[in-house]
Design an enzyme around this catalytic site. Structure first.
Site, PDB file in Angstrom:
ATOM      1  N   ARG A 130       0.844  -1.195   0.000  1.00 11.67           N
ATOM      2  CA  ARG A 130       0.000   0.000   0.000  1.00 11.67           C
ATOM      3  C   ARG A 130       0.884   1.252   0.000  1.00 11.67           C
ATOM      4  NH1 ARG A 130      -1.796   0.924   4.383  1.00 11.67           N
ATOM      5  NH2 ARG A 130      -1.158  -0.899   5.558  1.00 11.67           N
TER       6      ARG A 130
ATOM      7  N   TYR B 178      -1.396  -3.589  -6.699  1.00 10.51           N
ATOM      8  CA  TYR B 178      -1.100  -4.426  -5.531  1.00 10.51           C
ATOM      9  C   TYR B 178      -2.114  -4.295  -4.396  1.00 10.51           C
ATOM     10  CZ  TYR B 178       1.928  -7.441  -2.825  1.00 10.51           C
ATOM     11  OH  TYR B 178       2.434  -8.521  -2.133  1.00 10.51           O
ATOM     12  N   GLY B 179      -2.533  -5.405  -3.853  1.00 15.71           N
ATOM     13  CA  GLY B 179      -3.265  -5.502  -2.586  1.00 15.71           C
ATOM     14  C   GLY B 179      -4.293  -4.422  -2.362  1.00 15.71           C
ATOM     15  N   GLY B 180      -4.201  -3.819  -1.193  1.00 16.83           N
ATOM     16  CA  GLY B 180      -5.168  -2.804  -0.791  1.00 16.83           C
ATOM     17  C   GLY B 180      -5.249  -1.603  -1.731  1.00 16.83           C
TER      18      GLY B 180
ATOM     19  N   LYS C 156      -9.576  -2.313   1.880  1.00 16.11           N
ATOM     20  CA  LYS C 156      -9.285  -1.139   2.706  1.00 16.11           C
ATOM     21  C   LYS C 156     -10.075   0.087   2.246  1.00 16.11           C
ATOM     22  CE  LYS C 156      -6.183  -3.679   4.700  1.00 16.11           C
ATOM     23  NZ  LYS C 156      -6.134  -4.091   6.085  1.00 16.11           N
TER      24      LYS C 156
ATOM     25  N   HIS D 293     -10.301  -2.264  11.607  1.00 19.21           N
ATOM     26  CA  HIS D 293      -9.218  -3.127  11.121  1.00 19.21           C
ATOM     27  C   HIS D 293      -8.976  -4.209  12.170  1.00 19.21           C
ATOM     28  CE1 HIS D 293      -4.776  -3.281   9.516  1.00 19.21           C
ATOM     29  NE2 HIS D 293      -5.522  -4.189   8.938  1.00 19.21           N
TER      30      HIS D 293
ATOM     31  N   SER E 286      -1.063  -3.518  10.437  1.00 15.53           N
ATOM     32  CA  SER E 286      -0.699  -4.402   9.338  1.00 15.53           C
ATOM     33  C   SER E 286       0.551  -5.211   9.681  1.00 15.53           C
ATOM     34  CB  SER E 286      -0.444  -3.570   8.079  1.00 15.53           C
ATOM     35  OG  SER E 286      -1.592  -2.804   7.776  1.00 15.53           O
TER      36      SER E 286
ATOM     37  N   CYS F  70       1.023  -7.418  11.961  1.00 15.87           N
ATOM     38  CA  CYS F  70       1.280  -7.539  13.396  1.00 15.87           C
ATOM     39  C   CYS F  70       0.528  -8.698  14.039  1.00 15.87           C
ATOM     40  CB  CYS F  70       0.946  -6.240  14.113  1.00 15.87           C
ATOM     41  SG  CYS F  70       2.112  -4.923  13.723  1.00 15.87           S
TER      42      CYS F  70
ATOM     43  N   THR G 270      -4.010 -12.321  11.275  1.00 19.59           N
ATOM     44  CA  THR G 270      -4.297 -13.600  10.621  1.00 19.59           C
ATOM     45  C   THR G 270      -3.854 -14.750  11.515  1.00 19.59           C
ATOM     46  OG1 THR G 270      -4.044 -12.569   8.458  1.00 19.59           O
ATOM     47  CG2 THR G 270      -3.869 -14.969   8.544  1.00 19.59           C
ATOM     48  N   ASN G 271      -2.649 -14.621  12.073  1.00 23.26           N
ATOM     49  CA  ASN G 271      -2.127 -15.683  12.933  1.00 23.26           C
ATOM     50  C   ASN G 271      -3.003 -15.928  14.144  1.00 23.26           C
ATOM     51  OD1 ASN G 271       0.807 -16.840  12.293  1.00 23.26           O
ATOM     52  ND2 ASN G 271       0.556 -14.832  11.380  1.00 23.26           N
TER      53      ASN G 271
ATOM     54  N   ASP H 158      -9.152  -9.742   9.206  1.00 22.11           N
ATOM     55  CA  ASP H 158      -8.614  -8.409   8.899  1.00 22.11           C
ATOM     56  C   ASP H 158      -9.584  -7.264   9.169  1.00 22.11           C
ATOM     57  OD1 ASP H 158      -6.169  -7.084   7.846  1.00 22.11           O
ATOM     58  OD2 ASP H 158      -7.481  -6.386   6.253  1.00 22.11           O
TER      59      ASP H 158
ATOM     60  N   ARG I 257       2.284 -12.202  -0.379  1.00 26.12           N
ATOM     61  CA  ARG I 257       1.027 -12.622   0.256  1.00 26.12           C
ATOM     62  C   ARG I 257       0.378 -13.800  -0.446  1.00 26.12           C
ATOM     63  NH1 ARG I 257      -1.513  -8.826   4.212  1.00 26.12           N
ATOM     64  NH2 ARG I 257       0.122  -7.304   4.591  1.00 26.12           N
TER      65      ARG I 257
ATOM     66  N   GLY J 296       0.786 -20.247  18.814  1.00 25.15           N
ATOM     67  CA  GLY J 296      -0.137 -21.103  19.566  1.00 25.15           C
ATOM     68  C   GLY J 296      -0.137 -20.826  21.062  1.00 25.15           C
TER      69      GLY J 296
HETATM   70  P1  GTP Z   1      -2.168  -7.613   7.658  1.00 23.95           P
HETATM   71  O1  GTP Z   1      -2.722  -8.648   6.738  1.00 23.95           O
HETATM   72  O2  GTP Z   1      -1.074  -6.801   7.027  1.00 23.95           O
HETATM   73  O3  GTP Z   1      -3.212  -6.721   8.237  1.00 23.95           O
HETATM   74  O4  GTP Z   1      -1.356  -8.396   8.831  1.00 23.95           O
HETATM   75  P2  GTP Z   1      -1.813  -9.287  10.085  1.00 23.95           P
HETATM   76  O5  GTP Z   1      -2.098  -8.395  11.238  1.00 23.95           O
HETATM   77  O6  GTP Z   1      -2.860 -10.259   9.710  1.00 23.95           O
HETATM   78  O7  GTP Z   1      -0.446 -10.051  10.447  1.00 23.95           O
HETATM   79  P3  GTP Z   1      -0.055 -11.602  10.310  1.00 23.95           P
HETATM   80  O8  GTP Z   1      -0.886 -12.498  11.185  1.00 23.95           O
HETATM   81  O9  GTP Z   1      -0.022 -11.939   8.868  1.00 23.95           O
HETATM   82  O10 GTP Z   1       1.432 -11.591  10.893  1.00 23.95           O
HETATM   83  C1  GTP Z   1       2.460 -10.855  10.306  1.00 23.95           C
HETATM   84  C2  GTP Z   1       3.795 -11.356  10.738  1.00 23.95           C
HETATM   85  O11 GTP Z   1       3.882 -11.381  12.174  1.00 23.95           O
HETATM   86  C3  GTP Z   1       4.093 -12.770  10.255  1.00 23.95           C
HETATM   87  O12 GTP Z   1       5.372 -12.809   9.714  1.00 23.95           O
HETATM   88  C4  GTP Z   1       4.003 -13.607  11.500  1.00 23.95           C
HETATM   89  O13 GTP Z   1       4.852 -14.701  11.440  1.00 23.95           O
HETATM   90  C5  GTP Z   1       4.343 -12.633  12.627  1.00 23.95           C
HETATM   91  N1  GTP Z   1       3.638 -13.005  13.878  1.00 23.95           N
HETATM   92  C6  GTP Z   1       2.311 -13.228  14.015  1.00 23.95           C
HETATM   93  N2  GTP Z   1       1.991 -13.601  15.278  1.00 23.95           N
HETATM   94  C7  GTP Z   1       3.151 -13.606  15.975  1.00 23.95           C
HETATM   95  C8  GTP Z   1       3.499 -13.906  17.336  1.00 23.95           C
HETATM   96  O14 GTP Z   1       2.657 -14.262  18.173  1.00 23.95           O
HETATM   97  N3  GTP Z   1       4.820 -13.783  17.681  1.00 23.95           N
HETATM   98  C9  GTP Z   1       5.765 -13.391  16.777  1.00 23.95           C
HETATM   99  N4  GTP Z   1       7.011 -13.295  17.200  1.00 23.95           N
HETATM  100  N5  GTP Z   1       5.486 -13.122  15.479  1.00 23.95           N
HETATM  101  C10 GTP Z   1       4.200 -13.225  15.079  1.00 23.95           C
HETATM  102  C1  SPV Z   2      -2.779  -4.405   5.472  1.00 24.95           C
HETATM  103  O1  SPV Z   2      -1.797  -3.777   5.048  1.00 24.95           O
HETATM  104  O2  SPV Z   2      -3.314  -4.131   6.580  1.00 24.95           O
HETATM  105  C2  SPV Z   2      -3.337  -5.526   4.691  1.00 24.95           C
HETATM  106  C3  SPV Z   2      -2.815  -5.753   3.346  1.00 24.95           C
HETATM  107  O3  SPV Z   2      -4.240  -6.198   5.159  1.00 24.95           O
HETATM  108  S1  SPV Z   2      -3.529  -4.721   2.130  1.00 24.95           S
HETATM  109  O4  SPV Z   2      -4.773  -5.341   1.706  1.00 24.95           O
HETATM  110  O5  SPV Z   2      -2.594  -4.600   1.031  1.00 24.95           O
HETATM  111  O6  SPV Z   2      -3.816  -3.424   2.703  1.00 24.95           O
HETATM  112 MN    MN Z   3      -4.733  -5.553   7.293  1.00 25.51          MN
END
Ligand code: GTP
Ligand code: SPV
Ligand code: MN
Length: 591
Positions: A64, A205-207, A214, A234, A256, A258, A261-262, A281, A373, A501
């Site tokens: 973005r 790209y993406g957003g 977004k 968000h 973003s 942070c 998703t995880n 998201d 992604r 986890g």
């Molecule tokens: P956007 O799609 O950009 O909004 O991101 P998001 O908030 O969904 O982040 P995502 O879950 O994709 O995590 C982004 C990065 O953070 C990845 O490389 C993960 O491996 C890392 N990450 C996620 N959870 C943890 C955690 O609990 N500990 C650590 N050390 N890293 C983490």
């Molecule tokens: C973010 O940056 O928070 C995303 C990826 O979820 S994008 O859709 O490109 O904004």
């Molecule tokens: Mn996001």
């Protein structure tokens, strides 16, 4: 209405053809065949990754672009200090000039789509016009696309018009690029909130380009939500089930890359607990007649960060992307599968990197782009909750907040009240990630509710809206706020907390706090777990590490307060007085 708008835009952009997207599988298969034929993507090895594709973007078009994202409200004050404002009349004139003939030699695709499940009171229709097939096949995964939506629009339902062009017309004799786009000064992601209109130019790209996400579901939706008393955030939405089978739903606002998703699909390391996903998201929230706050996920798929995703860190994501997945800017193995830093297994001896260059372990550069992604249907997730498409949403018990902080922020702390929770959200800080194009990666910036790049109006009015939403909720119905930080570092620069986890341990504490089942200790910054209430069973972590994770360093907090003050000052007169008071209270509690 829709047809008239499409024709007007066709007159402007002058495509060779117009194609109305029906959203069918047959049509999508034809698009993918065409993409392969035009060398705009590769098909991955069907034995290893069935029906999956990899795209490689222009190296200048990888995330973005906040610098080129505009809120074109009539009055500059309505965009506020956190947005780039442009006069809508001037911006339109400037962009019209660029759109003129921008689709020459290309097909204009018309994508009818919906954000939100069918039948939800919050769902919104959109029509995206684009000259990018990459966008078409991604929108079909990320949103509900097709004839069913178009029928509703034809019957007179409203829609948000979204115009998108990659800004690379093909004049006679010109060869197309694998990833056409425009240089940065000619990229525009423009929002016209009064008209409820989106114009995007120059990026694929993406957003920047998948405008349901977004642009519609956050920037425009946040403006609509303020007017109509709901919220566009968000946030991930997750479902937690405890060993007794009781269920709670939580949302989580993290900037973003942070960890949304995880967290939304984590596999708990503590026995008997279950996490399922509603969304990863974006959340749309509203107060229903029973007086509680409910949330839906307006999206239909995941656009997730590839780097760091593995069977160890996020097995459910790995299972979700085993087939039918589009990858962007990841590396390719010699046997035709995908690879990125942090994926399972040994480092391959040779790869083709995201810039299509040969890569060897001693190449000294990442093979996958850090913002590379995957795009995949939410329905493919093994842990998607059965109610994820419930048009009535799910009731929210807790709101998680967080970001990347190597210091200052403890593993978890809980709000003292609704307004204190809004304060915690307002002052969120995070180290900047590769999800946005910048040379300031790693620098802490204030990112209120992870919405800094996504609030479509004045940040002061946005924060006031959060305060006001609290007033519409009876105290017993107000979700509690929990500020979490998985990213605190020790002196050697190692993560103090194992994360992923293991975060289920923190979710368990939060779950039990919502039920008043565990006591907490009050500190100047909020409630934290009393010794013994955070479940650390079978976790190999030194007591000293736990101490560090919860350390509240007064000096660091004093610095934090200065930084919050500066941020609040930048918001100006629209900063809610309730938040100014919360800041003073915090300051007083710290001395
Ligand atoms: P956007 O799609 O950009 O909004 O991101 P998001 O908030 O969904 O982040 P995502 O879950 O994709 O995590 C982004 C990065 O953070 C990845 O490389 C993960 O491996 C890392 N990450 C996620 N959870 C943890 C955690 O609990 N500990 C650590 N050390 N890293 C983490
Ligand atoms: C973010 O940056 O928070 C995303 C990826 O979820 S994008 O859709 O490109 O904004
Ligand atoms: Mn996001």
């Amino acid at each position: 209405m829709a047809v008239a708008w499409v024709h007007e835009m066709a007159m402007l952009c002058k495509p060779d053809h117009i194609h109305w997207v029906d959203g069918s599988k047959a049509e999508n298969d034809r698009f993918l065949d065409q993409i392969i034929k035009e060398h705009k993507a590769i098909k991955l090895n069907p034995q290893l990754r069935p029906d999956s594709y990899a795209f490689f973007s222009d190296p200048m078009d990888v995330a973005r672009v906040e610098e080129r994202t505009f809120i074109a409200s009539k009055n500059e004050t309505d965009a506020g200090p956190t947005n780039h404002w442009r006069n809508p009349v001037e911006l339109k004139a400037e962009m019209k000039h660029l759109y003129r003939g921008s689709m020459r030699g290309r097909t204009m695709y018309i994508i009818p789509f919906m954000m939100g499940p069918f039948g939800s009171p919050l769902s919104k229709n959109g029509i995206q016009i684009t000259d990018s097939l990459y966008v078409v096949v991604n929108m079909r995964i990320m949103t509900r696309v097709g004839t069913r939506v178009l029928e509703k629009i034809k019957q007179g339902q409203d829609f948000v018009p979204c115009l998108h062009s990659v800004g690379y017309p093909l004049e006679k004799g010109m060869k197309d690029l694998a990833w056409p786009s425009a240089p940065i000064q000619r990229k525009y992601i423009a929002h016209f909130p009064e008209e409820e209109l989106i114009w995007s130019f120059g990026s694929g790209y993406g957003g920047n380009a998948l405008l349901g996400k977004k642009s519609l579901a956050l920037r425009l939706a946040s403006v609509m939500a303020k007017k109509e008393n709901w919220m566009a955030e968000h946030m991930l939405i997750l479902k937690v089930t405890n060993p007794e089978g009781q269920v709670k739903y939580m949302t989580g606002a993290f900037p973003s890359a942070c960890g949304k998703t995880n967290l939304s699909m984590l596999v708990p390391t503590i026995p008997g607990w279950k996490i399922e996903t509603i969304g990863d998201d974006i959340a749309w929230l509203w107060v229903k007649r029973d007086g509680r706050l409910y949330a839906i996920n307006p999206e239909y798929g995941f656009f997730g960060v590839a780097r760091g995703t593995s069977y160890r860190s996020n097995p459910n994501a790995m299972k979700t992307i085993a087939k039918n997945t589009i990858f962007t800017n990841v590396a390719i193995t010699d046997d035709g599968d995908v690879w990125w830093e942090g994926i399972d297994g040994e480092k391959p001896k040779h790869l083709v990197d995201w810039q299509k260059q040969d890569w060897y372990p001693d190449s000294n550069r990442p093979a996958a782009h850090p913002n590379g992604r995957f795009t995949v249907s939410a329905s493919q997730s093994p842990v998607i909750a059965r109610e994820w498409e419930d048009p009535d949403g799910v009731p929210i018990s807790a709101i998680l907040l967080g970001g990347r902080r190597s210091d200052t922020m403890p593993l978890v702390h809980e709000s003292l009240s609704w307004n204190h929770g809004v304060f915690m959200g307002s002052m969120m800080g995070s180290e900047i990630t590769a999800a946005t194009l910048t040379n300031e990666i790693g620098k802490v910036r204030r990112d209120p509710f992870a919405m800094l790049p996504f609030i479509g109006y004045h940040v002061g009015d946005y924060l006031k809206h959060w305060i006001d939403m609290g007033l519409t909720l009876a105290e017993e119905n107000q979700p509690k706020f929990f500020y979490v930080n998985w990213f605190r570092l020790d002196q050697e620069g190692q993560f103090l907390w194992p994360g992923f986890g293991e975060n289920a341990r923190v979710l368990k504490w939060i779950f039990e706090r919502c039920d008043h089942r565990v006591e907490a200790a009050q500190t100047p910054i909020g409630y934290v777990p009393i010794k013994g209430t955070l479940d650390l069973t079978n976790l190999n972590i030194a007591p000293e590490q736990i101490n560090q994770l919860f350390q509240i360093d007064i000096k660091n907090w004093q610095k934090e307060i200065e930084s919050i003050k500066a941020f609040y000052q930048s918001i100006g007169y629209k900063l809610p007085k309730e938040l100014q008071q919360e800041l003073i209270h915090l300051q007083n509690r710290l001395v």
